[in-house]
Structures are given as C-alpha cells and as structure tokens.
Design an enzyme around this catalytic site. Structure first.
Site, mmCIF file in Angstrom:
data_model
loop_
_atom_site.group_PDB
_atom_site.id
_atom_site.type_symbol
_atom_site.label_atom_id
_atom_site.label_comp_id
_atom_site.label_asym_id
_atom_site.label_seq_id
_atom_site.Cartn_x
_atom_site.Cartn_y
_atom_site.Cartn_z
ATOM 1 N N GLU A 1 -9.865 -12.094 -28.329
ATOM 2 C CA GLU A 1 -10.056 -12.519 -27.424
ATOM 3 C C GLU A 1 -9.621 -14.003 -26.956
ATOM 4 O O GLU A 1 -9.795 -14.430 -25.657
ATOM 5 C CB GLU A 1 -11.482 -13.628 -28.034
ATOM 6 C CG GLU A 1 -13.338 -13.837 -26.874
ATOM 7 C CD GLU A 1 -13.356 -12.316 -25.998
ATOM 8 O OE1 GLU A 1 -13.227 -11.477 -26.891
ATOM 9 O OE2 GLU A 1 -14.125 -13.104 -25.172
ATOM 10 N N HIS B 1 -7.402 -9.117 -22.300
ATOM 11 C CA HIS B 1 -7.553 -7.617 -23.392
ATOM 12 C C HIS B 1 -6.337 -6.823 -23.532
ATOM 13 O O HIS B 1 -5.341 -6.035 -24.299
ATOM 14 C CB HIS B 1 -8.580 -6.870 -23.382
ATOM 15 C CG HIS B 1 -9.781 -8.502 -23.939
ATOM 16 N ND1 HIS B 1 -9.508 -8.661 -25.407
ATOM 17 C CD2 HIS B 1 -10.481 -8.419 -22.929
ATOM 18 C CE1 HIS B 1 -10.662 -9.705 -25.332
ATOM 19 N NE2 HIS B 1 -11.624 -9.066 -24.181
ATOM 20 N N HIS C 1 -10.430 -11.225 -16.869
ATOM 21 C CA HIS C 1 -10.443 -11.729 -18.436
ATOM 22 C C HIS C 1 -9.937 -9.732 -18.968
ATOM 23 O O HIS C 1 -9.200 -9.768 -20.128
ATOM 24 C CB HIS C 1 -12.192 -11.876 -18.835
ATOM 25 C CG HIS C 1 -12.933 -11.595 -20.051
ATOM 26 N ND1 HIS C 1 -12.505 -13.278 -20.910
ATOM 27 C CD2 HIS C 1 -13.053 -11.034 -20.699
ATOM 28 C CE1 HIS C 1 -12.566 -13.057 -22.530
ATOM 29 N NE2 HIS C 1 -13.108 -11.373 -22.471
ATOM 30 N N GLU C 2 -10.564 -8.893 -18.186
ATOM 31 C CA GLU C 2 -10.482 -8.112 -18.811
ATOM 32 C C GLU C 2 -8.939 -7.358 -19.042
ATOM 33 O O GLU C 2 -8.141 -7.042 -19.931
ATOM 34 C CB GLU C 2 -10.780 -6.866 -18.722
ATOM 35 C CG GLU C 2 -12.457 -6.568 -18.375
ATOM 36 C CD GLU C 2 -13.260 -7.161 -19.408
ATOM 37 O OE1 GLU C 2 -12.435 -6.761 -20.389
ATOM 38 O OE2 GLU C 2 -14.201 -8.131 -20.300
#
Lengths: 499, 499
Positions: free
Chosen positions: B293, B267, B263-264
């Site tokens: 997001e 980003h 997830h990170e």
C-alpha cells in the site's frame, strides 16, 4: 456415489482444467502482454499434462469399463457419452506414452520448421519433418487399429466419424464435374462485378460496431459470449455458457471482419444451443468437424452472402461507412461480395472455388496414406493439380504446398471436413426450405430467429449424440449428396455473372 | 534432483495453477459473459482445491523440513523462501481440514449475507454471521498459536509481519493528535476550494487515453501488463511478467479513474520490479500489505497529488477535455483535487482524513479480539467514533458499520495496513529527498524514472526478502514514525486552506 456420478465428477474436473486452458489460450491471443508469454506457455503445459493424466488414468478407464458393462441400463445420453469417452480414451491410451509424447514434440518442432520454410518458400527445409510425420502417423494408425478398411479412413474417422474415401471420391468427383466448367465460364464471362469500392478505408471502430449489430441480428447470445480481435479469427468454448468469438479488422477490406464474424458466429451459435442435458458430458460437442463447419458456412454463405440478407443490412452497413458506399447500389454490392476468381490461397478462396482447394489436398493426403505417393513428390503434384482444377499455378512453395499449417500438426484427414461442411450446409438449406419456405423473406426482414430455430432443432441441440451422417439423414431425409451444393452454386453464379 | 530443485519444481506447479486462477478471476471481473459465471466459479473452486492439496501435501512438508535441516547451507534467497513456505504451510496445515473448509464456507456465506444486509442497511441480518466469524477466527488463532502476546497481534502478523497493537497504539495516537485539530481547522476555514468543475462530463474514451499516457509516464511496463475496466479497480499479478491493473471510469468525476489508475500503477510497478532472482519462489511477493500500500499511496499522493506533477500534466489533461477546464488555473485545480472534507465512507476519503477511518476500525477489531467488545455493540460504537474523530454520524448501518466487506471475509487485522501504507510512504518520501533532492523538479519535467529507480532500489527489488520494518529501517534509517506523515499533511493542508 453411483458409477455415473463418479464418471460425471471426474469429467467435471477435466472440464474445469479445460476451461482454464481455453481461457489461458484465448487471453494469449486477444492481448496478454508479450513478456509473459514464456511463463504462460509453461502454465498451459502444466495444466495440459494434468488433463492428459486425468484422461488416461486407470481409474477413469475402470469407470468407462464398468459403465460399458451395464450399457443397456444407461439413459441414451449417458450411453452415448460412454461411447465417446471410450473412443477418446483408447486413442490416447493405445499409444505407448513415450511415443505419444515424441509424436507431440515432433509436431511442435515441425510447426516451427514449417513457419521458417514457408517464409523461405522452400519445401526442402520442411520435407524431412513431413516424412517423419507421415511415418509416425502411420505408426499411430497401427496402434489405434485400422478403421473402415484403410489407413486414411482411420484418419478421416477422427474428424468425421464414419466417413470414407469411397464416399468422398464419389461426392467430390460429382462436385468437381459441376464446379470446374462453371469456373471456366466465369473466367470468360464479359460481365464481371466492379469491386473497387470494397477496398476503400472502413475504420476499425465502425467495423466493430457493425459486427456487434449483425451478431445481435443473427442471435449470438452476448450474455454467453463476447467478441474480440485477433490476428486469426476463431471461436472458442470457454465453458457451456461462455462461447467466444474473435475477428480481424482490415481497414482496407471490411469483408474480412464482416464475413469472418458471421462465420465464427455460426460456430458459436451451434455451441450456444447444445441441449442443456448434455452439459459437462463428452457429447457436449459438435457432431464432427464437418457438421461444425456446416453451421459456420450456413451462416457465412447461405445467410451472409444472400442477396436478401443485404436488403436492409446494406443500408445499415452504409450508415457505418457513408463515404465508402455512397453511390453503390444493392445489386452491385451483392455481385461484388460474391466475386469468384480462381486463386492460389485456400483461406482467401470464394464460395465457388473453395471446394477445389480441398479436393487437391484430399487427393494428396489419400495418396500419402493409402497409395504410394511420396512426400518428395508433393510440391510438383500440388502445382499440377492447381493448374488442372483452377487454372492457376503457384510460383513457389509458399503459395503452393506450404500454405497450410495442418500437415505440420499431423492433422491428416482434416481438410475434407471443410468441403463436407459446404455440402452439409447446402443439404440443410434445401431441407429447411420445406419447413421455412419464406427463408428469403425472413432474411429480408432481418428476422433470423426461425432459421436459427430450425438449425437448433435439427443440428445444434443434438451435440455429439448423433454422428454426422445421422444428423444429415434425420434432418434432410437423405445421405451425403453433392447435388444440392452444385445446383446452388450453378444458380447463384449463373445469375451473378449473367452466364 | 536436488531438494532445492524438487522444491522449485513443486512451486512451479502451484504457480501454474495460480496463474490460471488469477486469469479466471481477472476475466470474471473484466468482461466474462454473465451466464458463464456459475461454471466459472466451479472451475475456480476445482483449481483452488488442487492448490490447497499441493500446498498442504505431506510431500511438500517433507521438502520444507529437509531444506530447513540444511538451512545454513542455503543461499539467502532459498533460505528466506523456505521460511516463507514454512509460515504458509503451517497456517494451512495446523487447522484440521474439515474445520478450515467450514471456515471458508462461512466466509462465502457471510459475504453474501453482508451484501444483502448492506442493501437493507440492517446490521441485525449480518450480526449472527459476524458473531460466528469472530468465534471461528478465535478458534483459528488457537490452532495457529498466539503470536506476539495477544490474539489480535496474531492476526496483524498475517498482514504485517511483526506488527503489534503496542506499536500501532503509539503511532496511531500520535497521528490522530495531529490530524484531528487540522480537520477541525479546515472545517472552519473560510477559503475553501471551488470544486464544481471537477464534476463536468469527461468522456470515458478520453479518460482512458489520458490514463494510458500517465501510466507510460509513471513507468508502468505495458509489455508486462495491461489496463482494463472494472467496477472495483485492482492490480493482479497473473505471472511474473504479466501484472495487470484495472480502473473505473466515472464520466461525472474523472478523479475516480485518474487517481485510481495512478494508485494501482504503484502496486503494479512494485511487482514489475521484483528482482528476477526471486522468480517463482515464495519471496516473489510484496513484503507486506502495508508496504504494498505504501507504493500505491506513494504514487497516488506523493506523485499524483503533488502540485508539480500537474505543472505539465494539467495541460495534458486539458487537451483531453478542453471544455471542462478551459478557464481553470493550475492552482485552483490543485486545490480542488486536494479538497479535504470529513465523510462517512472510507474508500471516498481524502488523504488527510483517511487514516481516521482506519483507526476507528482498528480500535473496534482490537476490542473484539483482545478486549471484551461484543459484536452487538459495534454499530453504536462505530457511529460514536465517527462523531468523535470526524464530526459526522452515519444515518444508518449501510453507511456505518456495514460499509466494508473485510469482516465478512474474516479479514480481521487487515485494516491497519492501509494506514501503515500512508506512514511508510511519507517516511520513504522523506528519505528519498536525501538522494533525490530535485524530486519536485523531476515531477515538473514528467521525469519519474529516478524516483521509481529509488523505490526499486530500496523497496521493489527485495520482494519479501525483508519484513516491512526491515525495509523501512534499511531505506530510511529509522523505525515506524508517524511524524513524517503528520508534518506532510500539516504543511500541505495549511497551504491549501491558507490556515
């Protein structure tokens, strides 16, 4: 707001910026991604310029002057802080800004040329820059105003307040007369330690784990610091309660990490134990480079290279590297880690020969600033002195006159602090024995707290409230004295080499 | 110096300060010694005040105005940067400084009260602060000027430029109508995945090593970033070439680290691939919270929870934890990591139910600002909505209305961005398939580069040069559309639960 409060408020801002700069630097060394380096340097530059502006502003100068005017009404900590602030302010302020900027740019340029020259082992590349650096520094001394009667004393005073060549000539002379014969005797000694086992593979992880154990034992406060890995180990105060150290792990020589860590721990424990009352003020600092070094060397040598310290810790060390030391006894280990051998490189020198490396540099610096020594004469003189004092001769400039970065950064007058640190440490050890006669016993038990407490009482807590010779006088009852270091080295090495 | 150059120079200084602040924060989270925390906070405060001064100075305002005056002569990047600068400048500048300061202090205080209230599971402790926060935020909206026709739309616009309740009501409604029946069906499905093996011990070191492998595969640039450990994972841009991520290792549930890292990474890959031409300008930023997001969720769900992705990576995962997965097959693994179960806690929610958590918060926020909902009514309404949408009811305020920090920080209008990120991601995936029809095959081969390249072309490189709906329109040829996410979820979960 009272003037004291304004002064403190102004310093708080400078401290904030300095915390950011220190962290940006620390991060740069401990693992910042390399593509971000250029922007990082810019950011450090932006914040450093702000600190320079804040440290040289008219407003700040006014605060210092107003506080000086009512000096006698100030509490001792504030009074001494104002003195320190004045010293720093004048150092930055007396030089015309444009010239100061050029001086800083010259240093940056010279450091990068020095790097190339060292790689090429060619002093002639660096020579014109060093000529410039010496000339510019002499000009700076003109602005600063000569202190203690000679240009070089002015430089010494910046690292070691009050120190002069008169004092150094005396103590270095005495020390040299005791060390040089000892070095010769050791060279001829038949009974040299076996050191082969030192160089067996010792995994980085195990070295790290051992380092943490030793730091805990030495009283390093991990809630106010941390240990990381860098190419060149250092200690850095990020803020009053965040004093970090770094070390280097060499899997083929565990001593680099172990003694490096203990050394930096000595620096850190000094700063972790400044009196809280000094917080945020200019006196929240070491008394001098030499006193700072006395603390790291006390830890490294008087604790870390002490036979008793290893009585239990050698077993601990073995538990982290069972294959390496399996059959080695404590005495053999102790002798090996204290091997003394004249060498060319200062930072690899042992406890006995280290001061000789410093004396060579000191004599050359002194000649450049107080005498008529010319930059072009340095390489040959350097080599001659190595031959005279240590019996070894550099084969080229890289392992000779180019080995240290200090001169490229115009840090003339810095080197003596390293040797002074040794002498201070030996004097402190001697004085400590009166209060802590069971020193060896405590180390044997891994109970370092009373030793550290003595250092905190006599050295750490005072920060820069006293100058180095006051620290020494108050702690030991005497002035600078080479005798204690000389005797310590004679006793230690006579035993180790069975002279 | 031209006005553009002055503007850029001014921003460079702000960016330098922001780099320092980001690093101070990152360090705080990743291992700064705890005793240094108070001084660290002060330092962050000092630098943040400077950034506020620089961002609201008359001089800076003048630069923006002068550039606006010659808007038509500016290059697109500069023109858009000036627009962004104006927006931020006005947001900070329209509020009287004293009131803005009190608003920030209220948030800080409220966050600490929220923490205590959550521990005590007692909304009444927090209620008066939330009343204040809502009232103060309404007052801020008065200063900022209402945007898009309602107070709540003004808040939405700060996180998701151009977004309105009209749009959200529509897409959220459609999405809810498709998700809720699916959730019910899954609850009644006889064929639930076995998840016991997920919770066997997986050592932290092995999780870390696996995370590094996956990050490399996903194209995270380690020369412009690093991975560290924190309690709450995050991504932070220190500078343009230093975009860091953190993760959390739970030895009893490896999914926390694996999916958190992926997830990170989404980003970070966004920020690592901004066009270099945007460097140092206000457009060097994500297009919106929702678009940001969408990138993390694209990575986490459309890559990380895709069956094909695990075709080879499950073998890799097994090699790091051979005991855990020994007998588990790929399909069983895939079904287990995609288990869907209505729960009370947003940050632990699965892909299917997550949006429902957001809709509940959205409806309550909207009621507070556009309707006549009172703060005191929140706990009961919260619980009723959980029962209605998810079929579960919080037993206390800690697992109910107090679970998120957002409202304590006055981040009203932020929540919808999370759900929008899901929808954007599904729309992007759908559009990508036209250009990259072999999407699944690429994942199967661990060849993520073409997928990342598509995202860079259509999303990353543009930074904040476009607003979110422009990004969406240009990349997919349509506006916001809940259909893609709904169909994706129906297809996926129908298969997994054999509905």
């Amino acid at each position: 707001m009272s003037m004291e409060a304004q002064f403190t408020e102004h310093l708080k801002k400078i401290n904030g910026y300095n915390e950011a700069i220190s962290l940006l630097y620390w991060d740069f060394r401990t693992g910042a991604p390399k593509k971000g380096a250029d922007l990082r340097s810019e950011t450090i530059g932006i914040l450093s310029s702000e600190v320079f502006l804040l440290s040289t502003s008219e407003e700040y100068g006014q605060m210092i002057s107003e506080l000086e005017a009512k000096k006698n009404e100030l509490e001792p900590i504030m009074r001494r802080s104002v003195e320190e602030a004045r010293k720093d302010y004048d150092l930055s302020k007396k030089v015309p800004p444009e010239e100061y900027k050029n001086y800083v740019i010259l240093q940056a340029k010279a450091e990068s040329v020095w790097e190339d020259a060292k790689k090429a082992a060619d002093f002639s590349m660096f020579q014109p820059y060093l000529v410039d650096l010496v000339a510019s520094t002499k000009k700076m001394i003109g602005y600063w105003g000569e202190k203690n009667g000679s240009p070089y004393n002015t430089l010494l005073d910046q690292y070691e307040p009050g120190m002069t060549t008169e004092v150094l000539d005396d103590v270095f002379g005495k020390l040299r007369d005791r060390i040089v014969p000892l070095v010769r005797k050791i060279q001829d000694a038949p009974n040299k330690p076996d050191t082969a086992f030192l160089f067996r593979k010792f995994s980085k992880d195990a070295q790290r784990d051992f380092s943490f154990k030793i730091l805990e034992q030495l009283g390093y406060d991990f809630e106010a610091g941390r240990l990381d890995e860098t190419v060149h180990p250092f200690m850095i105060g990020i803020n009053r309660y965040d004093v970090r150290i770094t070390t280097k792990y060499d899997e083929k020589d565990f001593r680099t990490a172990v003694f490096g860590t203990i050394h930096e721990c000595g620096h850190a424990v000094y700063e972790q134990n400044f009196d809280e009352k000094l917080s945020g003020l200019p006196v929240e600092d070491g008394a001098s480079m030499g006193i700072h070094e006395s603390q790291s060397l006390f830890f490294e040598n008087f604790i870390g290279r002490n036979e008793k310290f290893w009585k239990t810790n050698f077993e601990l060390l073995k538990s982290f590297a069972p294959d390496q030391f399996g059959e080695v006894g404590l005495e053999a280990y102790y002798r090996a880690i204290n091997e003394s051998k004249p060498s060319l490189i200062r930072i690899e020198a042992d406890e006995l020969t280290y001061a000789l490396h410093i004396m060579i540099r000191y004599e050359l610096e002194k000649g450049l600033f107080n005498g008529d020594l010319q930059v072009e004469d340095l390489p040959a003189l350097w080599n001659d002195k190595y031959e005279e004092y240590l019996g070894v001769r550099p084969a080229n400039d890289a392992e000779g006159v180019l080995q240290d970065v200090h001169w490229a950064g115009a840090s003339f007058g810095y080197f003596p602090s390293y040797a002074l640190g040794y002498m201070y440490a030996a004097q402190l050890k001697n004085a400590m024995l009166k209060d802590v006669p069971n020193f060896d016993e405590l180390l044997e038990q891994g109970h370092v707290a009373p030793i550290r407490a003595w250092l905190t009482e006599h050295v750490h807590q005072h920060g820069a409230m006293k100058n180095p010779l006051e620290i020494l006088q108050d702690a030991t009852g005497e002035g600078l004295n080479a005798e204690h270091l000389a005797s310590y080295l004679e006793d230690k090495y006579t035993k180790i080499y069975q002279l």
